[in-house]
Motif scaffolding. Structure first.
Motif, PDB file in Angstrom:
ATOM      1  N   ASP A 401      70.277   3.264  41.430  1.00 54.15           N
ATOM      2  CA  ASP A 401      70.723   3.815  42.712  1.00 54.15           C
ATOM      3  C   ASP A 401      69.891   5.039  43.075  1.00 54.15           C
ATOM      4  O   ASP A 401      69.336   5.727  42.219  1.00 54.15           O
ATOM      5  CB  ASP A 401      72.208   4.177  42.637  1.00 54.15           C
ATOM      6  CG  ASP A 401      73.099   2.945  42.546  1.00 54.15           C
ATOM      7  OD1 ASP A 401      72.663   1.866  42.999  1.00 54.15           O
ATOM      8  OD2 ASP A 401      74.222   3.055  42.012  1.00 54.15           O
ATOM      9  N   ALA A 402      69.847   5.323  44.370  1.00 55.65           N
ATOM     10  CA  ALA A 402      68.918   6.324  44.906  1.00 55.65           C
ATOM     11  C   ALA A 402      69.090   7.693  44.270  1.00 55.65           C
ATOM     12  O   ALA A 402      68.107   8.346  43.888  1.00 55.65           O
ATOM     13  CB  ALA A 402      69.077   6.410  46.424  1.00 55.65           C
ATOM     14  N   LYS A 403      70.339   8.184  44.148  1.00 58.26           N
ATOM     15  CA  LYS A 403      70.551   9.517  43.588  1.00 58.26           C
ATOM     16  C   LYS A 403      70.108   9.582  42.124  1.00 58.26           C
ATOM     17  O   LYS A 403      69.555  10.592  41.675  1.00 58.26           O
ATOM     18  CB  LYS A 403      72.021   9.915  43.698  1.00 58.26           C
ATOM     19  CG  LYS A 403      72.460  10.361  45.082  1.00 58.26           C
ATOM     20  CD  LYS A 403      73.895  10.885  45.050  1.00 58.26           C
ATOM     21  CE  LYS A 403      74.337  11.370  46.412  1.00 58.26           C
ATOM     22  NZ  LYS A 403      75.728  11.888  46.380  1.00 58.26           N
ATOM     23  N   VAL A 404      70.351   8.513  41.395  1.00 54.88           N
ATOM     24  CA  VAL A 404      69.973   8.492  39.984  1.00 54.88           C
ATOM     25  C   VAL A 404      68.457   8.527  39.851  1.00 54.88           C
ATOM     26  O   VAL A 404      67.900   9.324  39.074  1.00 54.88           O
ATOM     27  CB  VAL A 404      70.558   7.248  39.289  1.00 54.88           C
ATOM     28  CG1 VAL A 404      69.992   7.092  37.881  1.00 54.88           C
ATOM     29  CG2 VAL A 404      72.084   7.339  39.239  1.00 54.88           C
ATOM     30  N   GLU A 405      67.758   7.701  40.603  1.00 51.56           N
ATOM     31  CA  GLU A 405      66.304   7.661  40.497  1.00 51.56           C
ATOM     32  C   GLU A 405      65.666   8.945  41.001  1.00 51.56           C
ATOM     33  O   GLU A 405      64.665   9.420  40.441  1.00 51.56           O
ATOM     34  CB  GLU A 405      65.751   6.443  41.245  1.00 51.56           C
ATOM     35  CG  GLU A 405      66.217   5.104  40.702  1.00 51.56           C
ATOM     36  CD  GLU A 405      65.842   4.870  39.237  1.00 51.56           C
ATOM     37  OE1 GLU A 405      64.956   5.578  38.707  1.00 51.56           O
ATOM     38  OE2 GLU A 405      66.451   3.988  38.609  1.00 51.56           O
ATOM     39  N   ALA A 406      66.232   9.543  42.041  1.00 58.83           N
ATOM     40  CA  ALA A 406      65.709  10.821  42.533  1.00 58.83           C
ATOM     41  C   ALA A 406      65.884  11.914  41.487  1.00 58.83           C
ATOM     42  O   ALA A 406      65.017  12.792  41.327  1.00 58.83           O
ATOM     43  CB  ALA A 406      66.410  11.206  43.834  1.00 58.83           C
ATOM     44  N   THR A 407      66.986  11.872  40.754  1.00 60.00           N
ATOM     45  CA  THR A 407      67.226  12.845  39.688  1.00 60.00           C
ATOM     46  C   THR A 407      66.216  12.673  38.564  1.00 60.00           C
ATOM     47  O   THR A 407      65.699  13.659  38.013  1.00 60.00           O
ATOM     48  CB  THR A 407      68.662  12.692  39.149  1.00 60.00           C
ATOM     49  OG1 THR A 407      69.592  12.883  40.222  1.00 60.00           O
ATOM     50  CG2 THR A 407      68.950  13.692  38.052  1.00 60.00           C
ATOM     51  N   VAL A 408      65.906  11.426  38.217  1.00 59.88           N
ATOM     52  CA  VAL A 408      64.888  11.168  37.196  1.00 59.88           C
ATOM     53  C   VAL A 408      63.516  11.645  37.666  1.00 59.88           C
ATOM     54  O   VAL A 408      62.771  12.288  36.916  1.00 59.88           O
ATOM     55  CB  VAL A 408      64.857   9.671  36.836  1.00 59.88           C
ATOM     56  CG1 VAL A 408      63.672   9.367  35.908  1.00 59.88           C
ATOM     57  CG2 VAL A 408      66.164   9.252  36.171  1.00 59.88           C
ATOM     58  N   ASP A 409      63.165  11.347  38.908  1.00 59.52           N
ATOM     59  CA  ASP A 409      61.870  11.793  39.449  1.00 59.52           C
ATOM     60  C   ASP A 409      61.746  13.316  39.366  1.00 59.52           C
ATOM     61  O   ASP A 409      60.686  13.844  38.985  1.00 59.52           O
ATOM     62  CB  ASP A 409      61.720  11.339  40.903  1.00 59.52           C
ATOM     63  CG  ASP A 409      61.530   9.838  41.036  1.00 59.52           C
ATOM     64  OD1 ASP A 409      61.116   9.201  40.050  1.00 59.52           O
ATOM     65  OD2 ASP A 409      61.807   9.300  42.128  1.00 59.52           O
ATOM     66  N   ALA A 410      62.811  14.015  39.756  1.00 57.08           N
ATOM     67  CA  ALA A 410      62.784  15.476  39.724  1.00 57.08           C
ATOM     68  C   ALA A 410      62.622  15.985  38.296  1.00 57.08           C
ATOM     69  O   ALA A 410      61.899  16.970  38.052  1.00 57.08           O
ATOM     70  CB  ALA A 410      64.058  16.032  40.348  1.00 57.08           C
ATOM     71  N   ALA A 411      63.275  15.330  37.339  1.00 58.66           N
ATOM     72  CA  ALA A 411      63.164  15.748  35.944  1.00 58.66           C
ATOM     73  C   ALA A 411      61.745  15.540  35.421  1.00 58.66           C
ATOM     74  O   ALA A 411      61.206  16.396  34.699  1.00 58.66           O
ATOM     75  CB  ALA A 411      64.164  14.983  35.086  1.00 58.66           C
ATOM     76  N   ILE A 412      61.137  14.421  35.764  1.00 51.85           N
ATOM     77  CA  ILE A 412      59.758  14.167  35.322  1.00 51.85           C
ATOM     78  C   ILE A 412      58.818  15.233  35.885  1.00 51.85           C
ATOM     79  O   ILE A 412      57.952  15.759  35.179  1.00 51.85           O
ATOM     80  CB  ILE A 412      59.318  12.755  35.745  1.00 51.85           C
ATOM     81  CG1 ILE A 412      60.120  11.694  34.974  1.00 51.85           C
ATOM     82  CG2 ILE A 412      57.815  12.562  35.509  1.00 51.85           C
ATOM     83  CD1 ILE A 412      59.869  10.267  35.430  1.00 51.85           C
ATOM     84  N   ARG A 413      58.987  15.580  37.156  1.00 53.33           N
ATOM     85  CA  ARG A 413      58.151  16.631  37.751  1.00 53.33           C
ATOM     86  C   ARG A 413      58.378  17.965  37.057  1.00 53.33           C
ATOM     87  O   ARG A 413      57.427  18.722  36.806  1.00 53.33           O
ATOM     88  CB  ARG A 413      58.457  16.769  39.250  1.00 53.33           C
ATOM     89  CG  ARG A 413      57.963  15.605  40.099  1.00 53.33           C
ATOM     90  CD  ARG A 413      58.020  15.952  41.580  1.00 53.33           C
ATOM     91  NE  ARG A 413      59.385  16.230  42.037  1.00 53.33           N
ATOM     92  CZ  ARG A 413      60.217  15.312  42.522  1.00 53.33           C
ATOM     93  NH1 ARG A 413      59.825  14.029  42.600  1.00 53.33           N
ATOM     94  NH2 ARG A 413      61.432  15.645  42.923  1.00 53.33           N
ATOM     95  N   GLN A 414      59.628  18.272  36.741  1.00 54.37           N
ATOM     96  CA  GLN A 414      59.937  19.543  36.087  1.00 54.37           C
ATOM     97  C   GLN A 414      59.313  19.616  34.701  1.00 54.37           C
ATOM     98  O   GLN A 414      58.711  20.635  34.333  1.00 54.37           O
ATOM     99  CB  GLN A 414      61.449  19.711  36.004  1.00 54.37           C
ATOM    100  CG  GLN A 414      61.904  21.030  35.394  1.00 54.37           C
ATOM    101  CD  GLN A 414      63.432  21.154  35.400  1.00 54.37           C
ATOM    102  OE1 GLN A 414      64.108  20.518  36.197  1.00 54.37           O
ATOM    103  NE2 GLN A 414      63.951  21.972  34.506  1.00 54.37           N
ATOM    104  N   ILE A 415      59.443  18.549  33.920  1.00 51.49           N
ATOM    105  CA  ILE A 415      58.850  18.521  32.578  1.00 51.49           C
ATOM    106  C   ILE A 415      57.337  18.663  32.687  1.00 51.49           C
ATOM    107  O   ILE A 415      56.705  19.422  31.926  1.00 51.49           O
ATOM    108  CB  ILE A 415      59.226  17.207  31.860  1.00 51.49           C
ATOM    109  CG1 ILE A 415      60.747  17.140  31.632  1.00 51.49           C
ATOM    110  CG2 ILE A 415      58.478  17.084  30.535  1.00 51.49           C
ATOM    111  CD1 ILE A 415      61.245  15.750  31.269  1.00 51.49           C
ATOM    112  N   ALA A 416      56.746  17.953  33.621  1.00 55.04           N
ATOM    113  CA  ALA A 416      55.294  18.002  33.799  1.00 55.04           C
ATOM    114  C   ALA A 416      54.818  19.417  34.107  1.00 55.04           C
ATOM    115  O   ALA A 416      53.822  19.891  33.554  1.00 55.04           O
ATOM    116  CB  ALA A 416      54.881  17.040  34.914  1.00 55.04           C
ATOM    117  N   THR A 417      55.550  20.105  34.979  1.00 59.70           N
ATOM    118  CA  THR A 417      55.152  21.451  35.398  1.00 59.70           C
ATOM    119  C   THR A 417      55.401  22.473  34.300  1.00 59.70           C
ATOM    120  O   THR A 417      54.518  23.263  33.946  1.00 59.70           O
ATOM    121  CB  THR A 417      55.911  21.848  36.671  1.00 59.70           C
ATOM    122  OG1 THR A 417      55.627  20.899  37.704  1.00 59.70           O
ATOM    123  CG2 THR A 417      55.504  23.232  37.135  1.00 59.70           C
TER     124      THR A 417
END
Length: 515
Positions: A401-417
């Motif tokens: 679902d959209a909210k779940v995938e958006a949360t994962v995307d944000a986490a990946i960006r945060q870890i990367a940064t």
């Protein structure tokens, strides 16, 4: 227990399996039923394209609890598991700082003090108090059924009551601030509250004992993942005579004359079967047991009671297979937001929402185990969110679902940064997400919670509730939603408390181990 009692255990997670093993060793005729096609519950495994992921618990803490449990079954942790000590125990990235903090396997105290040298004496006092309180908890509180409060007030306890009252009355975050003014130290000492399903502001300072686990004892890992722990307990349960049935969903606990008579289950072929029992132990979520398996006249808790309870946090999980190595991450890595109180408020406050930025947890078991193809890494990412199934369910390959995938995307960006891995998103070759709706559907979790009811003051120890029904004789409970609480060690202890109930043992400490 007298005679060869028939015991039916509902649920094949770690608490249900541990109960089946211990009760079968007591001489009972034990049948365990699990609705899903595999055992383990939240402590499951998922494999894809050469990657193997634990889908739930990933911290091996309180090793003496596991040691004691296995000795009760005539074996040992060393015989059943391949344990390794992690070094560092974990790594921490603090928002806005380039330098990560590693908690080493040896010299953990010195490493902690290096963050705030001016607080050395106060931190030593904090760690000494944590060790003393931990010893008190394991000897007096965690292994008690609270059928009688007499054993809790034995020799030496009366003198400790004023200190215990202070530890129960003061929030953990305030207690920590009195020992260090450094935000990094406060976060390292406060994050274990998340293991308890709550925040440092809501947890009693009694739980500063948790710092004895990582700083005082260190962190272990079972090779093969936590599913190897599940395999070991299931194997021991069967060796002691328990029958384990997957694909059998409990539909109703049958009651006559105020006592259990068995469990009605749905079989894999769609039929129904009644399993007669003298004792039923439900390790399912307590709300599921009361609302779905019992009739209204047999329920011990009202809707008003549930309305006042704190379900703990929800979680969005991401299982990521990553191309290339990730030395920037340790086996356990924590990412702490600078204003992490805002994150806790987002999860537990009056206006629930997904924190941004979130304080994340990342497990990289490929640092210690062969769980990924050569030249690849395996990541388990946990993003704490409100306990709310409306956030949605996950999926494979970004199909959640959209909210779940958006949360994962944000986490990946945060870890990367934060960790300095700018191309992390492009290197993900396997992706699966899990959301609060999955926890509700797969495990019957109340409000989609990821862990279980929070360990606030009113939901700890004797106030957490009895592990025996007040309305139905022969109905007992095990698992994270009953005493003593959340986490794999607590679930093992909950199984032991079932045995103490069956024996009529009201002592406060662990069961005596066989010679």
């Amino acid at each position: 227990m007298t005679g060869r009692q028939r015991v039916v255990v509902i649920g094949g997670g770690i608490s249900g399996l541990a109960t089946a093993a211990l009760v079968a060793r007591e001489g009972a005729e034990v049948t365990l039923v699990e609705a899903r096609d595999e055992l383990g519950g939240r402590a499951g495994r998922w494999s894809s394209e050469g990657f193997t992921f634990d889908t739930g618990p990933s911290w091996y803490l309180m090793p003496e609890v596991f040691d004691h449990f296995f000795r009760l079954l005539g074996t040992s942790s060393a015989e059943q598991l391949d344990l390794v000590r992690l070094d560092p125990g974990y790594r921490v990235y603090f928002e806005g700082r380039d330098d990560a903090f590693d908690l080493p396997a040896t010299g953990a105290r010195d490493a902690l003090v290096s963050l705030d040298p001016t607080a050395a004496d106060r931190l030593d006092a904090y760690l000494a108090s944590a060790a003393e309180t931990y010893d008190l908890a394991t000897s007096r509180f965690l292994y008690s059924t609270y059928e009688s409060l007499g054993p809790l007030l034995g020799r030496g306890m009366l003198a400790r009551l004023p200190r215990l009252a202070r530890l129960l009355g003061e929030p953990l975050d305030r207690f920590i601030r009195r020992h260090s003014r450094d935000l990094r130290v406060q976060q390292v000492l406060g994050y274990p509250a998340v293991f308890l399903g709550t925040s440092p502001a809501a947890a009693p300072s009694m739980y500063h004992l948790m710092s004895h686990l990582d700083v005082g004892q260190g962190v272990l890992y079972p090779r093969g993942g936590f599913s190897s722990l599940i395999d070991a307990i299931a194997r021991l349960a069967e060796q002691h005579g328990a029958r384990l049935h997957t694909g059998h969903r409990a539909r109703r606990i049958t009651v006559e004359g105020g006592a259990v008579t068995g469990v009605e289950v749905e079989t894999p072929d769609g039929g129904t079967r009644h399993l007669p029992a003298d004792v039923v132990v439900s390790s399912a979520d307590l709300r599921v047991t009361e609302r779905q398996l019992l009739g209204p006249e047999h329920r011990s808790r009202t809707d008003a009671w549930w309305d006042k309870r704190d379900p703990g946090p929800g979680a969005v999980l991401a299982l990521l297979g990553v191309r290339g190595e990730l030395p920037e991450l340790s086996h356990h890595t924590l990412f702490f937001a600078r204003e992490w109180e805002r994150g806790f408020d987002a999860i537990y406050g009056a206006d629930p929402r997904i924190p941004d930025p979130a304080s994340l947890y990342v497990c990289r078991p490929s640092a210690s185990d062969e769980v990924a193809p050569e030249g690849h890494e395996n990541l388990f990412v946990l993003i704490p969110v409100p306990a709310d199934p409306e956030i949605g369910a996950g999926g494979v390959g970004g199909a959640g679902d959209a909210k779940v995938e958006a949360t994962v995307d944000a986490a990946i960006r945060q870890i990367a940064t934060w960790a300095g891995v700018p191309d992390l998103a492009e290197r993900v070759v396997v992706r699966r997400s899990i959301g609060p709706a999955d926890f509700e559907r797969e495990f019957g979790s109340w409000r989609g919670g990821a862990l279980g009811p929070a360990h606030t003051l009113r939901q700890s120890a004797v106030l957490r509730g009895s592990n025996a029904s007040s309305r139905v004789r022969g109905l007992l409970y095990a698992g994270a939603t009953t005493i003593p609480g959340i986490g794999l060690p607590m679930c093992l202890i909950s199984a032991e408390l079932v045995v103490k109930r069956l024996r009529g043992d009201r002592t406060a400490g662990p069961l005596e181990e066989p010679a």
